[in-house]
Design a protein around this motif. Structure first.
Motif, PDB file in Angstrom:
ATOM      1  N   ASN A 109       7.287 -30.296   4.252  1.00 43.26           N
ATOM      2  CA  ASN A 109       6.345 -31.795   3.517  1.00 43.26           C
ATOM      3  C   ASN A 109       7.588 -32.782   3.335  1.00 43.26           C
ATOM      4  O   ASN A 109       8.060 -34.066   3.747  1.00 43.26           O
ATOM      5  N   HIS A 139       2.579 -31.177  -3.894  1.00 45.19           N
ATOM      6  CA  HIS A 139       3.037 -31.240  -2.321  1.00 45.19           C
ATOM      7  C   HIS A 139       4.794 -30.736  -2.664  1.00 45.19           C
ATOM      8  O   HIS A 139       5.429 -30.683  -1.516  1.00 45.19           O
ATOM      9  N   GLU A 195      -2.820 -27.082  -5.982  1.00 47.02           N
ATOM     10  CA  GLU A 195      -2.743 -26.507  -7.264  1.00 47.02           C
ATOM     11  C   GLU A 195      -3.836 -27.762  -8.030  1.00 47.02           C
ATOM     12  O   GLU A 195      -4.202 -27.598  -9.436  1.00 47.02           O
ATOM     13  N   ASP A 223      -1.149 -32.608   3.593  1.00 49.54           N
ATOM     14  CA  ASP A 223      -0.243 -31.754   3.547  1.00 49.54           C
ATOM     15  C   ASP A 223      -1.170 -30.023   3.539  1.00 49.54           C
ATOM     16  O   ASP A 223      -2.252 -30.580   2.680  1.00 49.54           O
ATOM     17  N   GLN A 226      -2.018 -25.498   1.499  1.00 54.47           N
ATOM     18  CA  GLN A 226      -2.482 -24.359   1.450  1.00 54.47           C
ATOM     19  C   GLN A 226      -3.753 -24.772   2.532  1.00 54.47           C
ATOM     20  O   GLN A 226      -5.113 -23.623   2.254  1.00 54.47           O
TER      21      GLN A 226
HETATM   22  C1  LIG Z   1       1.968 -23.946  -1.575  1.00 55.11           C
HETATM   23  C2  LIG Z   1       1.814 -25.877  -1.182  1.00 55.11           C
HETATM   24  C3  LIG Z   1       3.259 -25.704  -1.256  1.00 55.11           C
HETATM   25  C4  LIG Z   1       4.758 -25.668  -1.697  1.00 55.11           C
HETATM   26  O1  LIG Z   1       5.034 -24.685  -0.643  1.00 55.11           O
HETATM   27  P1  LIG Z   1       6.481 -23.350  -0.496  1.00 55.11           P
HETATM   28  O2  LIG Z   1       5.908 -22.963   0.521  1.00 55.11           O
HETATM   29  O3  LIG Z   1       5.895 -22.904  -2.315  1.00 55.11           O
HETATM   30  O4  LIG Z   1       7.138 -24.122  -0.926  1.00 55.11           O
HETATM   31  C5  LIG Z   1       2.960 -27.737  -0.813  1.00 55.11           C
HETATM   32  N1  LIG Z   1       1.856 -28.141  -1.237  1.00 55.11           N
HETATM   33  C6  LIG Z   1       0.924 -27.880  -0.700  1.00 55.11           C
HETATM   34  C7  LIG Z   1      -0.631 -28.000  -0.668  1.00 55.11           C
HETATM   35  C8  LIG Z   1       0.450 -26.532  -1.223  1.00 55.11           C
HETATM   36  O5  LIG Z   1      -0.188 -25.584  -1.911  1.00 55.11           O
END
Ligand SMILES: *Cc1c(COP(=O)(O)O)cnc(C)c1O
Length: 394
Positions: A109, A139, A195, A223, A226
């Protein structure tokens, strides 16, 4: 070591930044995990969407082993085959133009935010750098991705945060319009907020948002950390929304358990990050790349269809329980949230653990399931039986 010895050692030597469940895991097979004492757990978490093809996959392990024996790392100053091949697979299957590899979601990101700001800087100059994100979003945990995250609980302690983010409520076109001022360079969204509570965005809202962005040359950033890599039943979730994002990020499930993330850009954004503007030492690591290639091979069209089928099956089963503490069942594919009324999801999740099921929570009110995409119906049934029993005891 026994579970208790592991827990004690952890508590004495590790920064206690994680509210861990009271369980230690030693090994796994399929979507089933085992504690050091041999206690069995059905896994509805896949390590938060990471172990996308489960545990003990021989093809994956062989690819990791043979790449590790051949070449475990080479600097990004040199070319290497696993990296280039994986990039081709990703661009072909997503329709995007090219990729930058990172090691995690937050880092992906960060790269996408840099890309958006530089795209705008190159074309419009300095004062057009604001990025709009959604209130319930998540994020990442770096200072900049925390600033991008729309949930207020994440905006504590670590001041000063990176400037230039505005948060708007999801599904509110009026506020979005008002905030789309001339200094905005991008809108960044998750298509199913993970989340934040497993909240899928309405296709109509996303379509309108996408059109608004396109009309102002504001970049649409998704993003998919997930939602991506098959989690929602298509290789990336945006493919179910009839939109053409300018850039997307992925991480979590891409390499089946090894660290990897990345940014995929469309044609328009493919030349923004030139030599010297962005880099990371481990990005595109050959072992992770070889692992990711196997994950993407396994997640063919048929496997993705099965993700949809299994997701529907789980939803249907839970609906039939007619349990009054269950509210909405939300999500897409094998990204499932169950809102719970009158009980703390975290307590229910720990009870599930005690009964042999790993399950996550999300937002304030939801239990969350992110099982390995290759979970069998037999494992699903075993897990659901445990969940049903725990919820009935409430
Ligand atoms: C988990 C997550 C992140 C962060 O990812 P990391 O690998 O923990 O840095 C960013 N955006 C979304 C939508 C997530 O679910």
């Amino acid at each position: 070591m026994t579970s208790n010895e592991i827990k004690q050692l952890d508590k004495q030597n590790v920064m206690q930044t994680y509210a861990r469940f009271d369980v230690a895991i030693e090994s796994g097979e399929g979507a089933t995990l085992y504690s050091p004492e041999g206690k069995k757990y059905i896994d509805f978490t896949s390590g938060i969407g990471v172990n996308s093809i489960g545990y003990g996959n021989k093809k994956w392990a062989d690819a990791v082993y043979s790449q590790a024996m051949k070449l475990q790392h080479i600097s990004n100053l040199y070319y290497s085959e696993p990296y280039a091949k994986l990039a081709e697979t990703l661009t072909k299957r997503t329709g995007m133009k090219n990729v930058f590899f990172s090691n995690s979601g937050a880092e992906a990101n960060e790269g996408m935010i840099k890309l958006a700001r530089k795209y705008s800087f190159d074309k419009y100059g300095k004062e057009r750098s604001k990025i709009i994100t959604l209130c319930q979003s998540f994020h990442g945990r770096t200072i900049t991705t925390l600033a991008a995250t729309g949930q207020e609980v994440f905006h504590n302690y670590f001041f000063p945060f990176t400037e230039g983010f505005k948060h708007v409520p999801a599904h509110d076109i009026k506020t979005l319009k008002k905030e789309m001022t001339g200094d905005v360079c991008a809108v960044l969204i998750e298509l199913v907020q993970g989340e934040g509570g497993v909240i899928p965005l309405c296709p109509d809202y996303v379509k309108t948002l996408s059109k608004m962005c396109a009309s102002k040359d504001v970049l649409l950033l998704i993003d998919e950390v997930q939602t991506g890599v098959g989690r929602c039943g298509s290789l990336m979730a945006f493919m179910q929304y009839d939109i053409k994002p300018d850039a997307i990020t992925f991480a979590k499930g891409i390499a089946g358990g090894l660290p990897m993330g990345g940014v995929l850009a469309n044609e328009k954004c493919s030349g923004v990050l030139v030599a010297g503007t962005h880099a990371t030492t481990f990005g595109g690591n050959p072992v992770s790349a070889a692992a990711a290639q196997v994950v993407l091979d396994i997640l063919d069209e048929e496997a993705l269809k099965e993700v949809i089928n299994k997701g529907e099956y789980i939803r249907k089963q839970i609906m039939q329980w007619n349990n009054s503490i269950i509210g909405e069942i939300r999500g897409k594919g094998l990204m499932i949230g169950i809102s719970i009324t009158g009980k703390a999801p975290k307590e229910l999740a720990q009870k599930c653990v005690d009964n042999g099921l790993l399950i996550l929570t999300a937002g304030a009110d939801a239990l969350r399931m992110l099982p390995p995409l290759t979970i069998t119906y037999e494992e699903i049934n075993k897990g659901l039986t445990i969940l049903k029993k725990v919820l009935e005891e409430e």
